[in-house]
Write a protein that holds these residues in place. Structure first.
Motif, mmCIF file in Angstrom:
data_model
loop_
_atom_site.group_PDB
_atom_site.id
_atom_site.type_symbol
_atom_site.label_atom_id
_atom_site.label_comp_id
_atom_site.label_asym_id
_atom_site.label_seq_id
_atom_site.Cartn_x
_atom_site.Cartn_y
_atom_site.Cartn_z
ATOM 1 N N ARG A 167 -9.072 8.936 0.001
ATOM 2 C CA ARG A 167 -8.579 10.213 0.507
ATOM 3 C C ARG A 167 -8.915 10.335 1.991
ATOM 4 N NH1 ARG A 167 -9.557 9.983 -4.237
ATOM 5 N NH2 ARG A 167 -11.705 9.455 -3.752
ATOM 6 N N LEU A 168 -7.895 10.624 2.808
ATOM 7 C CA LEU A 168 -8.099 11.000 4.203
ATOM 8 C C LEU A 168 -7.616 12.443 4.297
ATOM 9 C CD1 LEU A 168 -6.583 7.866 6.029
ATOM 10 C CD2 LEU A 168 -8.938 8.208 5.233
ATOM 11 N N ALA A 169 -8.310 13.255 5.111
ATOM 12 C CA ALA A 169 -7.955 14.678 5.136
ATOM 13 C C ALA A 169 -7.647 15.163 6.538
ATOM 14 C CB ALA A 169 -9.109 15.497 4.558
ATOM 15 N N ALA A 170 -6.786 16.162 6.597
ATOM 16 C CA ALA A 170 -6.593 16.901 7.854
ATOM 17 C C ALA A 170 -7.702 17.948 7.944
ATOM 18 C CB ALA A 170 -5.227 17.572 7.862
ATOM 19 N N GLU A 171 -7.965 18.406 9.181
ATOM 20 C CA GLU A 171 -9.050 19.390 9.386
ATOM 21 C C GLU A 171 -8.846 20.656 8.560
ATOM 22 O OE1 GLU A 171 -10.045 18.086 13.981
ATOM 23 O OE2 GLU A 171 -8.503 19.588 13.560
ATOM 24 N N ASN A 172 -7.580 20.988 8.281
ATOM 25 C CA ASN A 172 -7.318 22.234 7.531
ATOM 26 C C ASN A 172 -7.284 22.011 6.011
ATOM 27 O OD1 ASN A 172 -4.907 20.786 7.439
ATOM 28 N ND2 ASN A 172 -3.624 22.616 7.421
ATOM 29 N N ALA A 173 -7.682 20.839 5.561
ATOM 30 C CA ALA A 173 -7.631 20.583 4.106
ATOM 31 C C ALA A 173 -8.663 21.448 3.384
ATOM 32 C CB ALA A 173 -7.902 19.101 3.823
ATOM 33 N N VAL A 174 -8.272 21.901 2.207
ATOM 34 C CA VAL A 174 -9.183 22.672 1.343
ATOM 35 C C VAL A 174 -9.054 22.079 -0.056
ATOM 36 C CG1 VAL A 174 -9.714 24.941 0.352
ATOM 37 C CG2 VAL A 174 -8.818 24.793 2.685
ATOM 38 N N PHE A 175 -10.189 21.718 -0.627
ATOM 39 C CA PHE A 175 -10.204 21.131 -1.970
ATOM 40 C C PHE A 175 -10.800 22.134 -2.942
ATOM 41 C CE2 PHE A 175 -10.177 17.659 0.977
ATOM 42 C CZ PHE A 175 -9.428 16.659 0.368
ATOM 43 N N GLY A 176 -10.251 22.197 -4.137
ATOM 44 C CA GLY A 176 -10.850 23.086 -5.122
ATOM 45 C C GLY A 176 -10.189 22.957 -6.481
ATOM 46 N N PRO B 18 -0.502 9.137 10.937
ATOM 47 C CA PRO B 18 -0.689 7.862 11.659
ATOM 48 C C PRO B 18 -1.974 7.143 11.242
ATOM 49 C CG PRO B 18 0.003 9.575 13.192
ATOM 50 C CD PRO B 18 -0.217 10.252 11.858
ATOM 51 N N ALA B 19 -3.056 7.913 11.008
ATOM 52 C CA ALA B 19 -4.314 7.269 10.603
ATOM 53 C C ALA B 19 -4.167 6.639 9.219
ATOM 54 C CB ALA B 19 -5.446 8.285 10.601
ATOM 55 N N ALA B 20 -3.469 7.340 8.324
ATOM 56 C CA ALA B 20 -3.246 6.787 6.976
ATOM 57 C C ALA B 20 -2.391 5.526 7.069
ATOM 58 C CB ALA B 20 -2.582 7.835 6.082
ATOM 59 N N GLU B 21 -1.381 5.568 7.943
ATOM 60 C CA GLU B 21 -0.505 4.394 8.094
ATOM 61 C C GLU B 21 -1.268 3.214 8.695
ATOM 62 O OE1 GLU B 21 3.805 6.687 8.349
ATOM 63 O OE2 GLU B 21 2.751 6.221 10.197
ATOM 64 N N CYS C 215 0.864 -1.186 0.000
ATOM 65 C CA CYS C 215 0.000 0.000 0.000
ATOM 66 C C CYS C 215 0.903 1.239 0.000
ATOM 67 C CB CYS C 215 -0.898 -0.004 1.234
ATOM 68 S SG CYS C 215 -2.190 1.264 1.174
ATOM 69 N N LEU C 216 0.496 2.237 -0.789
ATOM 70 C CA LEU C 216 1.282 3.478 -0.894
ATOM 71 C C LEU C 216 0.462 4.632 -0.326
ATOM 72 C CD1 LEU C 216 3.733 5.110 -2.152
ATOM 73 C CD2 LEU C 216 2.303 5.355 -4.198
ATOM 74 N N ILE C 217 1.141 5.497 0.424
ATOM 75 C CA ILE C 217 0.512 6.730 0.914
ATOM 76 C C ILE C 217 1.184 7.894 0.196
ATOM 77 C CG2 ILE C 217 0.204 8.241 2.932
ATOM 78 C CD1 ILE C 217 0.364 5.639 4.664
ATOM 79 N N ILE C 218 0.379 8.834 -0.292
ATOM 80 C CA ILE C 218 0.947 10.052 -0.885
ATOM 81 C C ILE C 218 0.529 11.230 -0.022
ATOM 82 C CG2 ILE C 218 0.965 11.589 -2.904
ATOM 83 C CD1 ILE C 218 0.590 9.194 -4.697
ATOM 84 N N THR C 219 1.496 12.067 0.339
ATOM 85 C CA THR C 219 1.195 13.245 1.151
ATOM 86 C C THR C 219 2.110 14.401 0.741
ATOM 87 O OG1 THR C 219 0.721 13.950 3.429
ATOM 88 C CG2 THR C 219 2.756 12.689 3.101
#
Ligand code: CO8
Length: 257
Positions: free
Chosen positions: A119-128, A187-190, A48-52
């Motif tokens: 997709r998992l997001a941090a609270e400060n994530a903004v998508f657009g 950590p949650a993604a991992e 499994c790969l995580i991209i950040t």
């Protein structure tokens, strides 16, 4: 590598886009490095790969506007193709890919996250998709993937008007699976990646292929795709191990292939 960090821990690898002073914006060099990193993934051991993105402010704030500002029509098309090729490679990678969206995911950043399986997001994530405000269309798959992932009217609003959405709205729309604090995100993604990695790898890969290929086919064709992939799992060591353990009311031995 100047802009990509890559680290493997057991069966989970983390690819970090690291161009923090430009909020991890994607220029040609970043895309090239990303592609060669993905090409070099050891698919024998990575499940499994995580991209950040580096830092706590931005996942990827888009394609590099400075680089794009001087492009001709032909160069623009070539740049779009380069991004599309890399993102399609991510989308069709045999193993699952999780985007850990740690801040801005705008333009090419939103598009990168959408080429990942989850997709998992941090609270400060903004998508657009703010491209129309720059005089261009989304060019790394945004018009196609956003319209497939969320209600089409909302996708069109985001694309035509450049409306940005925060993590909680992305969660409500199903664009992200869960929202965490910035500290908890990786950590949650991992943890999720580890859970995926512990399941039978041939079966997990077959599931990814079945879902992705099936979504591009008619239901009749899609069910045939599923049947073939389902059949391909039989007589594998993992299938024998998994079913034998269930019937013996035991835990299966670690899955191997
Ligand atoms: N490209 C290049 N540099 C960028 C980008 C970007 N996309 N985003 C941010 N930066 C740079 C800024 O220029 C700034 O650099 P400097 O310090 O040298 O001035 C640095 O990052 C920090 O940015 P800000 O000072 O602007 O930080 P703020 O916290 O004030 O704002 C924002 C953060 C809101 C994210 C803001 O930077 C912003 O709006 N960025 C641009 C977002 C955007 O429009 N992204 C979409 C780009 S278009 C795209 O992705 C198309 C993809 C398909 C391409 C197809 C090609 C054909």
């Amino acid at each position: 590598m100047n802009f990509i960090q890559y680290e493997q821990k057991d069966a989970v690898a983390v690819l970090t886009i690291s161009r923090e002073k430009a909020l991890n914006a994607l220029n040609s060099e970043v895309l090239t490095e990303m592609e060669s990193t993905i090409d070099a993934i050891d698919l024998e051991t990575v499940r499994c790969l995580i991209i950040t993105g580096a830092g706590q402010k931005s996942f990827v704030a888009g394609a590099d506007i400075g680089e794009m500002s001087t492009l001709s029509k032909a160069d623009g098309e070539a740049f779009g193709k380069k991004g599309n090729d890399v993102f399609r490679k991510i989308e069709t990678l045999p193993i699952p890919v999780i985007a850990a969206v740690n801040g801005f995911a705008l333009g090419g950043g939103c598009e990168l996250s959408m080429s990942c399986d989850i997709r998992l997001a941090a609270e400060n994530a903004v998508f657009g998709q703010p491209e129309t405000g720059l005089g261009i269309t989304p060019g790394f798959g945004g018009t196609q993937r956003l319209a497939r992932l969320i209600p089409v009217g909302k996708a069109k609003e985001m694309i035509y008007a450049g409306t940005k959405i925060k993590a909680d709205e992305a969660l409500a729309l199903g664009l992200v699976n869960a929202v965490y604090s910035s500290e908890e995100l990786l950590p949650a993604a991992e943890k999720l990646a580890g859970k995926i990695a512990r399941n039978a790898p041939i079966a997990v890969r077959a599931c990814k292929k079945a879902v992705n290929d099936g979504l591009e086919a008619s239901m009749d064709e899609a069910l045939v795709i599923e049947e073939k992939l389902f059949g391909s799992c039989f007589e594998t060591e993992d299938q024998i191990n998994g079913m034998k353990a269930f019937l013996a009311k035991e835990k299966p031995a670690p899955f191997v292939n």
